[in-house]
Design an enzyme around this catalytic site. Structure first.
Site, PDB file in Angstrom:
ATOM      1  N   SER A   1       0.827  -1.196   0.000  1.00 29.15           N
ATOM      2  CA  SER A   1       0.000   0.000   0.000  1.00 29.15           C
ATOM      3  C   SER A   1       0.868   1.254   0.000  1.00 29.15           C
ATOM      4  O   SER A   1       1.679   1.429  -0.911  1.00 29.15           O
ATOM      5  CB  SER A   1      -0.947  -0.062   1.202  1.00 29.15           C
ATOM      6  OG  SER A   1      -1.965   0.855   1.051  1.00 29.15           O
TER       7      SER A   1
ATOM      8  N   ASP B   1      -9.049  -5.410  -4.758  1.00 29.47           N
ATOM      9  CA  ASP B   1      -8.661  -4.285  -3.901  1.00 29.47           C
ATOM     10  C   ASP B   1      -9.411  -3.016  -4.336  1.00 29.47           C
ATOM     11  O   ASP B   1      -9.319  -2.602  -5.491  1.00 29.47           O
ATOM     12  CB  ASP B   1      -7.138  -4.077  -4.025  1.00 29.47           C
ATOM     13  CG  ASP B   1      -6.603  -3.063  -3.034  1.00 29.47           C
ATOM     14  OD1 ASP B   1      -7.409  -2.345  -2.417  1.00 29.47           O
ATOM     15  OD2 ASP B   1      -5.377  -2.988  -2.883  1.00 29.47           O
TER      16      ASP B   1
ATOM     17  N   HIS C   1      -7.385  -5.597  -0.301  1.00 33.74           N
ATOM     18  CA  HIS C   1      -6.177  -4.806  -0.035  1.00 33.74           C
ATOM     19  C   HIS C   1      -5.112  -5.491   0.838  1.00 33.74           C
ATOM     20  O   HIS C   1      -3.931  -5.448   0.499  1.00 33.74           O
ATOM     21  CB  HIS C   1      -6.612  -3.464   0.557  1.00 33.74           C
ATOM     22  CG  HIS C   1      -5.530  -2.450   0.605  1.00 33.74           C
ATOM     23  ND1 HIS C   1      -4.772  -2.122  -0.502  1.00 33.74           N
ATOM     24  CD2 HIS C   1      -5.054  -1.693   1.621  1.00 33.74           C
ATOM     25  CE1 HIS C   1      -3.883  -1.194  -0.166  1.00 33.74           C
ATOM     26  NE2 HIS C   1      -4.032  -0.924   1.113  1.00 33.74           N
TER      27      HIS C   1
HETATM   28  C1  LIG Z   1      -5.483   5.418  -1.225  1.00 37.77           C
HETATM   29  S1  LIG Z   1      -4.677   4.166  -0.510  1.00 37.77           S
HETATM   30  C2  LIG Z   1      -3.476   4.792   0.530  1.00 37.77           C
HETATM   31  C3  LIG Z   1      -2.678   3.777   1.209  1.00 37.77           C
HETATM   32  C4  LIG Z   1      -3.432   3.128   2.327  1.00 37.77           C
HETATM   33  N1  LIG Z   1      -3.893   4.132   3.232  1.00 37.77           N
HETATM   34  C5  LIG Z   1      -4.990   3.981   3.944  1.00 37.77           C
HETATM   35  O1  LIG Z   1      -5.763   3.095   3.852  1.00 37.77           O
HETATM   36  C6  LIG Z   1      -2.516   2.218   3.090  1.00 37.77           C
HETATM   37  O2  LIG Z   1      -1.320   2.350   3.096  1.00 37.77           O
HETATM   38  N2  LIG Z   1      -3.106   1.335   3.878  1.00 37.77           N
HETATM   39  C7  LIG Z   1      -2.388   0.636   4.882  1.00 37.77           C
HETATM   40  C8  LIG Z   1      -3.168   0.670   6.159  1.00 37.77           C
HETATM   41  O3  LIG Z   1      -3.157   1.921   6.726  1.00 37.77           O
HETATM   42  C9  LIG Z   1      -2.123  -0.788   4.568  1.00 37.77           C
HETATM   43  O4  LIG Z   1      -1.113  -1.277   5.059  1.00 37.77           O
HETATM   44  O5  LIG Z   1      -2.910  -1.405   3.863  1.00 37.77           O
END
Ligand SMILES: CSCC[C@H](NC=O)C(=O)N[C@@H](CO)C(=O)O
Length: 868
Positions: free
Chosen positions: A722, A810, A842
């Site tokens: 992510s 996702d 995700h």
């Molecule tokens: C538009 S997606 C941004 C990245 C995401 N942020 C929030 O959900 C992300 O990094 N998610 C993390 C959890 O905070 C993950 O490890 O999946």
């Protein structure tokens, strides 16, 4: 055979003498055609519980087997021999010594008394991991080179063994405390989750401990019971009843839900809640909407479910219009077959509009509370004082829904619905996002958490409180936002959850979880003085999380990077927390001996100091394989930043880095500026700087580790999911010669294309430093900011081989982000491999997917570290 279980034998290469003892003691023939000797013992060798005194398996007193058929006289003789031996040698594995406290660090710590059942489980643990341990003992860590051997590529079998070893370590998911009629007898019901790669699922199981709180000892502990089909299991306030929501497949294979009421001895009734057709699926403990609570009088159960949808029919259905006009609802559903229902985004796709429901336990009837506003999805509901109404969080639908997962800032209110008067009122303030309403035991006070209803997806929360009867006179913040904090000072409240019971019995103190630097801490908040005190139940663990509170009893989950989770029970003395009493509930979790870890503090260099927020320090957690510096060889390094960016590596036991380190890699988890637990300024400092400040924080943390000689600077790889994948792809673009390989899991690669496709458009605006409002449109200026912040900006520089792992379902970071990146790497001739998981979203956390991703990433790293 009823009541019989099978237990693994100690492995000869782990504990030869114990193995030999068991081989002799179990009474199988040791000579002849079917001779059973130590060399026959392998990890599939079992013995049944009937071979142990008591017939239930090893105990602290009788840890070794005996021949299965023995006379009572023989048994008594054996017990006598054993008693004489242990009293003279003093080798009891029980340690019921009075806990000691230690105030040296200005916070409350205590050594837990140890309840030890036997070293049986240690053996099981060792046995399961024996293949890997053996490999490590004989040949060093799978990856590590020694002075004589050039890089040795690890075989997938060895990694599979490592994976299997760690799947034996269950993680605690919840626990609840119940006092028996004799208040000193306490039972702690705990729920655990464990990976089962052969069944390709996570198994949930329960274990109940019975304690004597006055004597501070564990009286008994049940063996684990699988509870995979329980959605909720909640005791009534008196403990007389239990409401269980169970899911079960019907003949067609569809999941059905049944609500059961149990008393102490039997099931009282089962209600086919779906059959009543009042609502859709009841929501589980999802951390967002779900709640399930008995009324104080124990006559009703309050829960949250998905709203029932009107039946939709085609314009061409055979029934004429006239026949379906008996109700307005049916009429409007004609032609709605393909109507779009918005959901609450990533991992909350089953929820569109929720409803509050009350089940009458006596009659089994369900009422849907109708006075909740239509434009609101209710959740996190609790009974108001006297069961006269309910208090809940309502998330606003308008103008459209944004993803709720990992996003605390969604516009919402605390509502009170007076059921008798059918009246609804808003309790919380405008412009806020709220979570977790909780009444004090005396019903006088209501607390909840709040943040701004805009901005970063997670941040410092306020703890708000009102006196229930005077709620119209105003709310007061008990804990306010903390902008920055010096070392050891409270950095503000950062949390994803609050226990259902969070108050101590005095209705003055609360026990909460918070991230505090690179650590999960349990804090006691005095609502009168507003003081915050850390409570550390066990010096042996780094991170702790309170799971339930009953009176002044607490149950806390503890773990460390190399310490699998375990539970500690405590009795807090609010006026003198240092004299609180602690009791470790089992010794089943042991320290993983193949690696060590440390926290590293980082101060950004002068060119990286934030122009507005100044010096903001950050931290990282470094995992180091034990013995990695033997022969002067240094381990390869995996730089592993977390996602978010507003998340944190909290020093709890974490599966993925543990497997990496066990396989011989040093692993660096970086809590770059913007992470939770370091004050609000740190959070705000990254907005408008993603792809720069966070990237440099990570690179510089890796440099520091290499400069200290802790890892090999010529063997660095990067991995992340992510926003962590965003950092991985940025790092290989900005530092093309630094990394030998990368693994990016559902990475954010191009904000300009993601802005129209993610479930949280707000994230893209906010993180590039723009204000988001629901009607904001991107323009050329904003798009160019988004482009500048994107990893694709520097794709032309990328040389590092990339492994992409993509969940095709996702919604947060759509698969197109990875595929777009993959195409560009292909076009540029950069080695790339892409794994797509058709049913994953995700987190890529399904057991099979996680295993495949993890093992593939290790093989990818090894391949590219050895192929120079
Ligand atoms: C538009 S997606 C941004 C990245 C995401 N942020 C929030 O959900 C992300 O990094 N998610 C993390 C959890 O905070 C993950 O490890 O999946």
């Amino acid at each position: 055979m009823q009541g019989v279980e099978f237990i693994y034998f100690p492995q000869p290469n782990v504990d030869y003498s114990k193995c030999e003892k068991w081989v002799t003691a179990c009474g199988r023939p040791t000579t002849g055609k079917h001779a059973f000797v130590v060399k026959n013992v392998n990890r599939n060798t079992y013995i049944c519980t009937k071979h142990f005194v008591g017939g239930k398996g090893p105990t602290a007193e009788y840890p070794d087997p005996i021949p299965a058929v023995v006379s009572n006289a023989e048994l008594e003789a054996f017990k006598r021999r054993k008693r004489r031996k242990s009293s003279s040698s003093g080798d009891s594995t029980f340690d019921s010594s009075v806990p000691t406290t230690d105030n040296r660090y200005g916070y409350i710590v205590a050594k837990a008394a140890l309840y030890s059942e036997a070293d049986l489980d240690k053996s099981i643990h060792n046995m399961v991991g024996h293949a890997l341990t053996k490999a490590v003992e004989e040949t060093g860590h799978p990856y590590l080179e020694d002075s004589n051997t050039p890089h040795r590529s690890v075989s997938y079998e060895t990694i599979v063994e490592a994976y299997r070893y760690f799947t034996q370590l269950p993680e605690v998911t919840s626990a609840s405390i119940r006092a028996e009629e004799n208040e000193n007898i306490i039972s702690v019901q705990s729920m655990w989750s464990q990976r089962d790669i052969d069944r390709k699922e996570k198994t949930s199981f329960g274990r109940t401990y019975v304690l004597d709180a006055a004597k501070n000892v564990v009286v008994s502990c049940s063996s684990p019971q699988e509870i995979n089909n329980q959605v909720w299991n909640v005791a009534s306030p008196s403990g007389k009843y239990r409401a269980i929501l169970r899911k079960q497949k019907d003949k067609k294979g569809d999941d059905k839900q049944y609500l059961e009421i149990w008393n102490a001895v039997q099931k009282v009734k089962t209600i086919n809640v779906e059959g009543l057709e009042k609502h859709g699926k009841i929501i589980s403990d999802d951390g967002h909407f779900g709640s399930f609570q008995w009324s104080r009088a124990e006559g009703h159960v309050l829960y949250v479910a998905e709203k029932k949808r009107p039946k939709a029919s085609s314009f061409f259905d055979s029934k004429p219009f006239s026949e379906s006009t008996e109700s307005k609802e049916k009429e409007t559903a004609r032609g709605d077959e393909f109507l779009y229902y918005q959901n609450w985004g990533e991992q909350i796709t089953e929820q569109s509009s929720t409803v509050l429901c009350v089940m009458d336990v006596e009659t089994g009837t369900v009422s849907v509370l109708e006075s909740v506003p239509e434009n609101v999805s209710p959740g996190q509901a609790v009974w108001a004082p006297d069961d006269a109404g309910v208090v809940f969080i309502g998330w606003i639908h308008e103008p459209y829904r944004l993803g709720l997962k990992h996003c605390v800032q969604r516009r919402s209110f605390v509502y009170h619905l007076d059921i008798q008067k059918n009246k609804i009122e808003k309790i919380s303030e405008d412009g806020r996002a709220v979570r977790f309403p909780r009444f004090s035991p005396d019903d006088r006070w209501l607390v909840y958490l709040d943040t701004l209803d805009s901005g970063p997806h997670n941040m410092c929360s306020r703890l708000m409180m009102c006196e229930w009867e005077r709620r119209h006179d105003g709310l007061k913040p008990i804990l306010d936002i903390v902008n920055s904090a010096k070392e050891e000072e409270f950095p503000g409240l950062f949390t994803w959850s609050v226990p259902v019971h969070t108050w101590l019995s005095d209705s003055i103190h609360l026990v909460l979880n918070t991230f505090w630097g690179s650590r999960s801490e349990v804090v006691v908040v005095n609502t009168q003085t507003k003081s915050v005190v850390r409570v550390r139940p066990d010096l042996a663990s780094w991170s702790s999380t309170v799971l339930d509170i009953h009176g002044n009893h607490v149950v806390i989950g503890c773990s460390s990077p190399n310490q699998a989770p375990y539970l500690i029970f405590g009795t807090l003395v609010p006026s003198d927390l240092g004299s609180s009493q602690w009791l470790r509930l089992d010794n089943k979790s042991e320290v993983i001996t193949s690696f060590e870890w440390q926290i590293i503090q980082h101060s950004p260099s002068s060119d990286r100091v934030h122009p507005k927020y100044g010096n903001l320090d950050y931290e990282s957690i470094l995992y180091l394989p034990k013995g990695s510096s033997v022969n002067g060889s240094k381990p390869p390094l995996i730089l592993f930043p977390h996602g978010g960016p507003h998340s944190v590596c909290d020093g709890s036991f974490a599966f993925q880095p543990a497997v990496y380190c066990h396989c011989g890699f040093a692993v660096l988890l970086v809590n770059f500026r913007g992470s939770l637990g370091f004050g609000q300024d740190s959070i705000l400092s990254i907005l408008g700087r993603i792809g720069d400040q966070d990237v440099k924080d990570c690179k510089s943390a890796a440099d520091e580790v290499i400069e200290k000689g802790l890892a090999d600077g010529t063997k660095v790889v990067v991995c992340g999911g992510s926003h962590g994948g965003f950092l991985a792809t940025h790092l290989i673009g900005q530092y093309p010669d630094y990394f030998k390989a990368a693994c990016a899991r559902n990475p954010v690669t191009n904000l300009t294309s993601m802005v129209g496709t993610t479930d949280i458009i707000s994230w893209v605006f906010t993180e590039v430093g723009e204000t988001f409002s629901y009607d904001t449109q991107v323009d050329a200026t904003i798009l160019s900011k988004m482009w500048d912040a994107s990893p694709v900006r520097c794709i032309k520089q990328v040389k590092t081989p990339v492994l992409l792992q993509v969940g095709l379902k996702d919604l947060r970071v759509p698969p197109s982000q990875s595929l777009e990146y993959w195409k560009m790497l292909k076009a540029n001739g950069v080695p790339v491999r892409c794994l797509t998981y058709p049913d994953s979203n995700h987190p890529l956390s399904e057991v099979e997917v996680e295993a495949d991703g993890l093992i593939n990433s290790i093989l990818w790293f090894c391949q590219h570290l050895t192929s120079q």
